[in-house]
Design a protein around this motif. Structure first.
Motif, mmCIF file in Angstrom:
data_model
loop_
_atom_site.group_PDB
_atom_site.id
_atom_site.type_symbol
_atom_site.label_atom_id
_atom_site.label_comp_id
_atom_site.label_asym_id
_atom_site.label_seq_id
_atom_site.Cartn_x
_atom_site.Cartn_y
_atom_site.Cartn_z
ATOM 1 N N GLN A 42 -34.031 -10.659 2.889
ATOM 2 C CA GLN A 42 -33.387 -9.553 3.587
ATOM 3 C C GLN A 42 -31.896 -9.548 3.300
ATOM 4 N N HIS A 44 -28.029 -8.063 4.007
ATOM 5 C CA HIS A 44 -27.156 -7.523 5.043
ATOM 6 C C HIS A 44 -26.000 -6.864 4.295
ATOM 7 N N ASP A 53 -34.052 -5.958 -5.525
ATOM 8 C CA ASP A 53 -34.054 -7.352 -5.105
ATOM 9 C C ASP A 53 -33.266 -8.218 -6.065
#
Length: 107
Positions: A42, A44, A53
């Protein structure tokens, strides 16, 4: 010096080929002491945009990173990823533990 294989992948089609690639890649890394440092995860987002990714694999040296990528074992599974994902992949050297930002000014 630690070196890294970096992949910024997007438009990954999670089908049988990618699953086989993921099930097989660890065995290709082991002979070259390659270890995942980042594998998606994940984000931020703080600034800009970064679609897709990030994958980072650490190797003890640039020679081992090159040898892994060129190895018959990795070359055999590479099409499983490259046919099913877009992105950029490259090798890059890390820095020494005592590196400071201003070190690049003298190079």
């Amino acid at each position: 010096m630690t070196s890294y294989a970096i992949g910024h992948l997007h438009k990954v089609e999670m089908g049988a080929d990618i699953i086989t690639y993921l099930e097989t890649i660890d065995a290709t890394l082991a002979p070259f002491d390659g270890k995942f440092v980042i594998h998606g995860g994940q984000k931020h987002q703080l600034e800009g945009s970064f679609p897709g990714d990030l994958i980072v694999i650490a190797f003890p040296s640039m020679a081992q990173a090159h040898a892994w990528y060129a190895s018959p074992a990795y070359q055999e599974i590479l099409p499983l990823r490259s046919r099913n994902a877009e992105g950029n992949v490259f090798l890059i050297e890390g820095v020494n533990a005592d590196h400071r930002a201003t070190d690049i000014l003298s190079s």
